[in-house]
Design a protein around this motif. Structure first.
Motif, short mmCIF file in Angstrom:
data_model
loop_
_atom_site.label_atom_id
_atom_site.label_comp_id
_atom_site.label_asym_id
_atom_site.label_seq_id
_atom_site.Cartn_x
_atom_site.Cartn_y
_atom_site.Cartn_z
N ARG A 94 0.82 -0.98 0.17
CA ARG A 94 0.01 0.08 -0.34
C ARG A 94 1.07 1.45 -0.19
NH1 ARG A 94 -3.31 -1.62 5.47
NH2 ARG A 94 -1.15 -1.60 5.96
N PRO A 95 0.54 2.42 -1.17
CA PRO A 95 1.30 3.39 -0.77
C PRO A 95 1.55 4.26 0.02
CG PRO A 95 -0.41 3.13 -2.69
CD PRO A 95 -0.50 2.29 -1.64
N ARG A 96 0.75 3.96 1.24
CA ARG A 96 0.45 5.20 2.56
C ARG A 96 1.07 4.07 3.46
NH1 ARG A 96 -5.01 2.32 3.20
NH2 ARG A 96 -4.93 1.16 5.42
N ASP A 97 1.38 3.09 2.80
CA ASP A 97 3.23 2.88 4.41
C ASP A 97 4.19 2.71 3.43
OD1 ASP A 97 1.16 0.66 5.59
OD2 ASP A 97 0.70 -1.07 4.03
N TYR A 98 4.54 3.07 2.21
CA TYR A 98 5.69 3.79 2.11
C TYR A 98 5.78 5.20 2.54
CZ TYR A 98 5.46 -0.39 -1.35
OH TYR A 98 5.08 -1.70 -1.89
N PHE A 99 4.82 5.35 2.32
CA PHE A 99 4.60 7.35 3.05
C PHE A 99 5.15 7.44 4.27
CE2 PHE A 99 2.65 10.37 4.36
CZ PHE A 99 3.09 11.79 4.07
N ARG A 100 4.55 6.84 4.72
CA ARG A 100 4.86 6.23 6.25
C ARG A 100 5.84 6.30 6.56
NH1 ARG A 100 1.35 2.93 7.50
NH2 ARG A 100 3.02 1.26 8.60
N GLN A 101 6.59 4.98 6.09
CA GLN A 101 8.00 4.31 6.86
C GLN A 101 9.18 6.27 5.95
OE1 GLN A 101 8.20 0.35 5.26
NE2 GLN A 101 7.06 -0.22 6.54
N THR A 102 8.69 6.52 4.82
CA THR A 102 9.56 7.02 4.77
C THR A 102 10.04 8.44 5.83
OG1 THR A 102 8.85 7.80 3.13
CG2 THR A 102 10.01 6.14 2.74
N LEU A 103 8.53 9.10 5.41
CA LEU A 103 8.31 10.16 6.57
C LEU A 103 9.12 10.40 8.47
CD1 LEU A 103 7.16 12.65 7.32
CD2 LEU A 103 4.93 11.07 7.87
N LEU A 104 8.51 9.13 8.48
CA LEU A 104 9.37 8.40 10.12
C LEU A 104 10.87 8.34 10.20
CD1 LEU A 104 6.70 5.69 11.64
CD2 LEU A 104 7.25 8.00 12.14
N ILE A 105 11.79 7.63 8.77
CA ILE A 105 12.98 7.81 8.92
C ILE A 105 13.91 9.56 8.38
CG2 ILE A 105 14.93 6.85 6.96
CD1 ILE A 105 13.01 4.47 6.69
N SER A 106 12.46 10.12 7.92
CA SER A 106 12.87 11.71 7.94
C SER A 106 13.72 12.29 9.78
CB SER A 106 12.51 11.92 6.78
OG SER A 106 13.03 11.64 5.53
N VAL A 107 11.86 12.24 9.61
CA VAL A 107 11.31 12.72 11.38
C VAL A 107 12.48 12.86 12.29
CG1 VAL A 107 9.65 13.55 12.49
CG2 VAL A 107 9.31 13.46 10.26
N LEU A 108 12.66 10.76 12.30
CA LEU A 108 13.65 10.59 13.50
C LEU A 108 15.19 10.42 13.45
CD1 LEU A 108 10.95 7.26 14.54
CD2 LEU A 108 11.55 9.26 15.38
N ASN A 109 15.35 11.57 12.88
CA ASN A 109 16.58 11.94 13.09
C ASN A 109 17.01 13.63 13.20
OD1 ASN A 109 19.40 12.23 12.02
ND2 ASN A 109 19.38 12.59 9.89
N PRO A 110 16.84 13.72 14.60
CA PRO A 110 17.55 15.09 15.05
C PRO A 110 18.99 15.64 14.87
CG PRO A 110 18.09 13.07 16.53
CD PRO A 110 17.72 12.35 15.66
N LYS A 111 19.95 15.39 13.92
CA LYS A 111 20.68 16.17 13.74
C LYS A 111 20.30 16.21 12.00
CE LYS A 111 24.75 12.68 15.41
NZ LYS A 111 25.35 14.22 15.44
N ALA A 112 19.40 15.86 11.43
CA ALA A 112 19.07 16.63 10.22
C ALA A 112 17.99 18.38 10.57
CB ALA A 112 17.95 16.03 9.52
N ILE A 113 18.18 18.38 11.91
CA ILE A 113 17.68 19.95 12.50
C ILE A 113 18.59 20.70 12.64
CG2 ILE A 113 16.41 20.57 13.99
CD1 ILE A 113 14.57 18.33 14.71
N ILE A 114 19.46 20.15 13.45
CA ILE A 114 20.75 20.83 12.89
C ILE A 114 21.46 21.68 12.28
CG2 ILE A 114 23.34 20.64 14.36
CD1 ILE A 114 20.42 20.60 16.63
N PHE A 115 21.26 19.98 11.15
CA PHE A 115 21.42 20.86 9.65
C PHE A 115 21.11 21.48 9.09
CE2 PHE A 115 20.52 20.25 4.87
CZ PHE A 115 21.97 20.32 4.37
N TYR A 116 19.66 21.74 9.19
CA TYR A 116 19.24 22.84 8.30
C TYR A 116 19.37 23.91 9.35
CZ TYR A 116 16.46 19.93 5.73
OH TYR A 116 15.73 18.88 3.97
N MET A 117 19.04 23.83 10.91
CA MET A 117 20.28 25.30 11.11
C MET A 117 21.32 25.61 10.52
SD MET A 117 17.93 26.46 13.18
CE MET A 117 18.24 28.14 14.81
N ALA A 118 21.94 25.29 10.48
CA ALA A 118 23.85 25.61 9.52
C ALA A 118 23.37 25.65 8.16
CB ALA A 118 24.88 24.37 10.25
N PHE A 119 23.12 24.93 7.71
CA PHE A 119 22.41 24.92 6.56
C PHE A 119 22.14 26.95 5.70
CE2 PHE A 119 20.77 23.92 2.15
CZ PHE A 119 21.92 23.86 1.40
#
Length: 203
Positions: free
Chosen positions: A104-129
């Protein structure tokens, strides 16, 4: 719009998108299992996850996480655990099963969303980038941030679309060889485990 060197901003972000990571791996797996629809759903999940992290960074969450290391570690361990869980599921899945990503497409959507959001270093990256490309003299507040956020979303979609089409073309050929397909699934599971361990150990 208050961006100092827009061309450099675009090129730099495209290069960052191409760096191998759990998001790219999940995008490839989604396309292999769910075809173009699954891959595009995965791309939308990455896009939304990036936008959430981007605006959280602008809201000052990066500073909050830096001030409270325990909160940062909690999110980091949660993300690492999720990646390890996905990797183990892939390794233990029976041949021909849906493995990590369901049909189901919604499962793909949910999993990549979680993979992206559950990475706190990405927040630090955007703050510096972002500040690297903001002109303090021409800065227009939320309008400048919004313009950069839209650019990130468009670039992510175009990159995801290209990756999905290429992966789908290759996956169609690989499905004919079940041994190769299963080997790639196991390799993907090991990679997800590796990404999870790396995230857990990185400080």
């Amino acid at each position: 719009m208050g961006v100092t060197d827009y061309a450099a901003f675009v090129v730099t972000f495209v290069v960052l998108l191409m760096i191998p990571g759990p998001g790219n791996l999940a995008l490839v797996l989604s396309t292999g299992k769910g075809g173009v629809r699954g891959g595009l759903a995965s791309t939308l999940g990455i896009m939304l996850g990036d936008q959430v992290l981007l605006w959280l960074a602008l809201a000052g969450v990066a500073a909050l996480l830096a001030a409270y290391p325990a909160a940062f570690s909690a999110v980091q361990w949660l993300g690492a655990g999720y990646l390890v869980w996905l990797g183990v599921r892939m390794l233990l899945a029976k041949p021909g099963a849906a493995a990590v990503l369901e049909i189901r497409p919604r499962d793909y959507f949910r999993q990549t969303l979680l993979i992206s959001v559950l990475n706190p270093k990405a927040i630090i990256f955007y703050m510096a980038f972002f500040p690297l490309f903001i002109d303090p003299q021409q800065h227009q507040g939320m309008l400048t941030f919004g313009f950069m956020a839209v650019t990130v979303a468009v670039l992510t979609f175009l990159y995801g679309l290209l990756a999905v089409l290429l992966t789908h073309h290759l996956a169609t050929r690989l499905r004919a060889n079940r041994r190769v397909s299963r080997l790639l699934e196991r390799l993907a599971g090991v990679c997800l485990l590796g990404f999870g361990v790396k995230l857990a150990l990185t400080r």
